[in-house]
Design a protein around this motif. Structure first.
Motif, short mmCIF file in Angstrom:
data_model
loop_
_atom_site.label_atom_id
_atom_site.label_comp_id
_atom_site.label_asym_id
_atom_site.label_seq_id
_atom_site.Cartn_x
_atom_site.Cartn_y
_atom_site.Cartn_z
N ALA A 132 36.47 13.79 47.38
CA ALA A 132 37.34 14.94 47.55
C ALA A 132 38.79 14.50 47.72
O ALA A 132 39.70 15.06 47.11
CB ALA A 132 36.90 15.75 48.76
N GLU A 133 39.00 13.45 48.54
CA GLU A 133 40.37 12.99 48.76
C GLU A 133 40.97 12.41 47.50
O GLU A 133 42.15 12.61 47.20
CB GLU A 133 40.40 11.97 49.90
N LYS A 134 40.14 11.70 46.75
CA LYS A 134 40.63 11.11 45.50
C LYS A 134 41.08 12.19 44.53
O LYS A 134 42.01 12.00 43.77
CB LYS A 134 39.53 10.26 44.86
N SER A 135 40.40 13.34 44.56
CA SER A 135 40.79 14.40 43.62
C SER A 135 41.95 15.21 44.17
O SER A 135 42.34 16.21 43.57
CB SER A 135 39.59 15.29 43.32
N GLY A 136 42.50 14.81 45.29
CA GLY A 136 43.70 15.46 45.80
C GLY A 136 43.44 16.66 46.71
O GLY A 136 44.37 17.37 47.10
#
Lengths: 630, 84
Positions: A132-136
């Motif tokens: 989730a964090e990687k996708s912003g």
């Protein structure tokens, strides 16, 4: 110590398919269980045990992945039963852990809210926060927890992060029963849930505005391409079959050598007699003849594990939807049918994800015609007899491919006819499939899974096949006669007499009584054919040397009818292969079909139909071939 | 005719997901049909934005970061309008 329990007795894991629920279950329990990127890995309720940080034992149930609690499919019904305590033999869980993919909260929270409405104490496991964090995505677990009124644990189950925090919640006092504020309004519950989720996500899970092109999208552009996608798919399938044939021969040679050395050692240690014969001919010959196929089975399960874990399996289902439609099925039937190439049992169980009841019945019916790994030993014994290795292994691989193609094609034609007969479902259902992002392979799980299957195979060799080997040895040794050569002794034995009775039945197929007997014994499990053949044809010979597979083949090539014609002609071997492609010789499969189709009639009909079909197909091959002069 | 829709915000002016071009970002206006409950559970909810990725027998959409393949019959039940 107080007598009041400090930890819940049982917790249940609930979540959508692909939420990482099974990964979390494995992380909690350390149990050997399969993880897959494809919905439908958890087809039955698995349970295990975990310990709280204070060392209290807690039972964990892993419920099947589902999208809602509406009881639309058998999977969802199981989940509902488990949550309401209706599951036979299981109490109502004390605590429910809702597992959600945090990069997909809008979708996964829908199930979570429905679970909260059930009124059981709940904990939300916010899984895959890294993705989730990687996708912003900007996540706010504290806000989520405040709004939902339950503990929210951010975690990354595949890396073991957040497990301790989750375990901290598994103790008394349990979280309050959720109040589910959205459920008390005048609106339709579905509408109320959705507007609640929309507000919640705006607060606690804000998405970046731009739509991003992920690596998975780029890979999919090639792998789902109308032309290159198919090329890749066919290359993958052929590579799987080819490597099973070529790479596996190296470890198979080791097993054969070890078997030969063990046999010689036994002969040197034990005086000649019944005991030596039982150990060397009966047990070593019988069990060894089956164990030698372990490398091939390991490879097949390894490939299936890799395809599933990488996420490609769902793409294959997407590609295959058009093809399956020609058989009256949908892409959803692809995973059950493909799994059936390994073993029909998990294949039949995986049909639970098919929504249409009639499509599910048809898929169950034809699944055993996907050539399973238990048939491989028979194929591998016969194919080199039909075509020598010097002709090129690729030709052998092509024959194997043709065998699989024949079984599959017949299954598709049958499915189509059957689907037409059964008619449409009362409720229409359409193709719907989640394509998970491509993920790095989880080797730990793949190897565990392969090990499980290999162990199941070995333990079967150690139990059923060992027992049948001893029985066969005894039947072909007793009653004894001191007159004549080995062939006369065999004819005098119980097995020789059974063979004589069977011979008229199998002769039109090109088999003699001994082959008939071997086929008969393989109705317990197909791979028994090899041990039976090894035992039956060995007794005829007088030499004491431990046979390797090559020696067995030589012996089969030398075998003759009483009038001197060779027994194993190319035609009779093709007839034998055809019989094994079609016959349903697996009691466990019939039992699972009866349970899954909830009808012994369906399972019995399948057994009679397939075995009858095998007999007729084999008969047709042999008789027509003979007429054509082969 | 998606081009004329860019100004329309009424439900009546929306098109089905089948009519949208590949690569277009759209917002779901309304779901209507027998399978809309199942679609909603999968994430095809009103007001959600999605992108159509591929066409064909089944079409692939990206909804909330997930790729979903749905049949044309289902896509027919999803009415969308372009994102402003």
């Amino acid at each position: 110590m107080s007598s009041v329990p400090e930890a819940p007795a049982m917790i249940a894991l609930v979540g959508n398919p692909n939420s990482g629920k099974t990964t979390l279950f494995n992380a909690l329990t350390g149990s050997n269980q399969r993880v897959g990127n494809y919905s439908g890995v958890t087809v039955s309720v698995k349970s295990g045990e975990t310990f709280t940080p204070h060392g209290k034992k807690v039972r964990v149930l892993d419920l099947p992945g589902c999208y809602s609690l509406r009881a639309d499919s058998p999977d969802e019904q199981v989940a509902i039963d488990a949550l309401t305590g209706m599951l036979p033999g299981e109490p109502k869980p004390d605590l429910v852990v809702c597992v959600v993919d945090s990069s997909n909260l809008e979708r996964h929270l829908q199930l979570a809210l429905q679970v909260l409405e059930q009124g059981l104490p709940c904990v939300l496991a916010l899984n895959m926060v890294d993705v989730a964090e990687k996708s912003g995505l900007r996540l706010d677990p504290i806000k989520l927890s405040e709004e939902l009124g339950i503990p929210v644990i951010p975690m990354q189950a595949n890396a073991g992060k957040g497990i301790i925090e989750l375990k901290q919640t598994l103790r008394f006092p349990l979280p309050f029963h959720p109040s589910a504020p959205w459920a008390h309004g005048p609106e339709d519950p579905g509408v109320a849930r959705r507007s609640f989720i929309e507000q919640l996500c705006a607060l606690a899970a804000r998405r970046p505005d731009a739509h991003q092109q992920t690596i998975s999208d780029r890979i999919d552009r090639v792998l789902l391409h109308p032309f290159f996608g198919w090329v890749f798919f066919l290359v993958v399938l052929f590579a799987v079959f080819w490597s099973i044939f070529s790479f596996a021969s190296i470890p198979m040679g080791w097993i054969e050598n070890a078997q030969g050395m063990l046999g010689e050692w036994l002969i040197s240690k034990i005086p000649e007699g019944d005991l030596q014969s039982l150990l060397v001919d009966g047990i070593l010959g019988g069990v060894g003849g089956v164990l030698v196929f372990l490398p091939q089975i390991v490879l097949l399960f390894l490939f299936i594990g890799i395809l599933e874990s990488s996420g490609y399996m769902a793409r294959a289902a997407y590609l295959m939807d058009g093809v399956m439609a020609k058989a009256g099925l949908s892409g959803k039937a692809f995973l059950p049918l493909f799994s059936s190439y390994a073993c029909a049992i998990p294949g039949v169980m995986a049909t639970r994800t098919i929504h249409s009841p009639k499509e599910r019945l048809v898929t169950i019916f034809v699944a055993p015609w996907m050539s399973c790994s238990a048939r491989l030993p028979v194929y591998f014994l016969i194919i080199p007899l039909l075509l020598h290795e010097s002709e090129g292994t690729w030709k052998q691989a092509a024959i194997l491919f043709a065998i699989y193609a024949l079984g599959t094609l017949t299954a598709f034609v049958t499915a189509r006819i059957l689907r037409g007969r059964l008619g449409e479902d009362a409720k229409p259902s359409h193709f719907l499939l989640e394509l998970p992002p491509y993920r790095n392979l989880q080797w730990g799980y793949i190897f565990r899974h392969v090990f499980d299957r290999a162990w199941a195979f070995v333990s079967q060799a150690g139990t059923i096949i060992l027992g049948l080997s001893i029985l066969l040895w005894a039947l072909s040794t007793y009653p004894k006669t001191s007159e004549g050569d080995a062939a006369d002794k065999l004819a005098h034995s119980a097995m020789g007499r059974i063979g004589a009775v069977i011979e008229p039945v199998v002769q039109p197929l090109g088999f003699d009584g001994k082959m008939g007997t071997a086929i008969l014994t393989s109705f317990a499990a197909r791979e028994v054919f090899n041990s039976s053949i090894a035992i039956l044809f060995r007794v005829e010979e007088t030499d004491d040397e431990v046979q390797t597979r090559t020696a067995l083949r030589d012996r089969l090539a030398e075998a003759k009818w009483p009038d001197g014609r060779p027994l194993f002609t190319p035609l009779s071997m093709i007839s034998l292969l055809v019989f094994y492609i079609y016959a349903l010789q697996c009691l466990p499969t019939t039992a699972v079909v009866a349970r899954e189709a909830n009808s012994w009639k369906w399972a019995g009909g399948q057994f009679v139909f397939m075995t009858g079909f095998a007999y007729l197909a084999s008969l047709a091959v042999f008789q027509i071939g003979k007429l054509l002069g082969y | 005719m998606p081009r004329t829709l860019s100004t329309s915000h009424e439900i009546g002016g929306a098109v089905t997901l089948n009519q949208v071009k590949i690569g277009a970002d759209v917002q779901i206006r309304v779901l209507s049909g027998p399978s809309c409950d199942r679609l909603r559970e999968l994430g095809f909810c009103e007001n959600i934005q999605l992108r159509k990725i591929s066409d064909g027998r089944n079409l692939i959409c990206s909804v909330c970061g997930t790729r979903l393949a749905i049949s044309r019959e289902l896509a027919e039940q999803v009415l969308v309008s372009p994102v402003a």
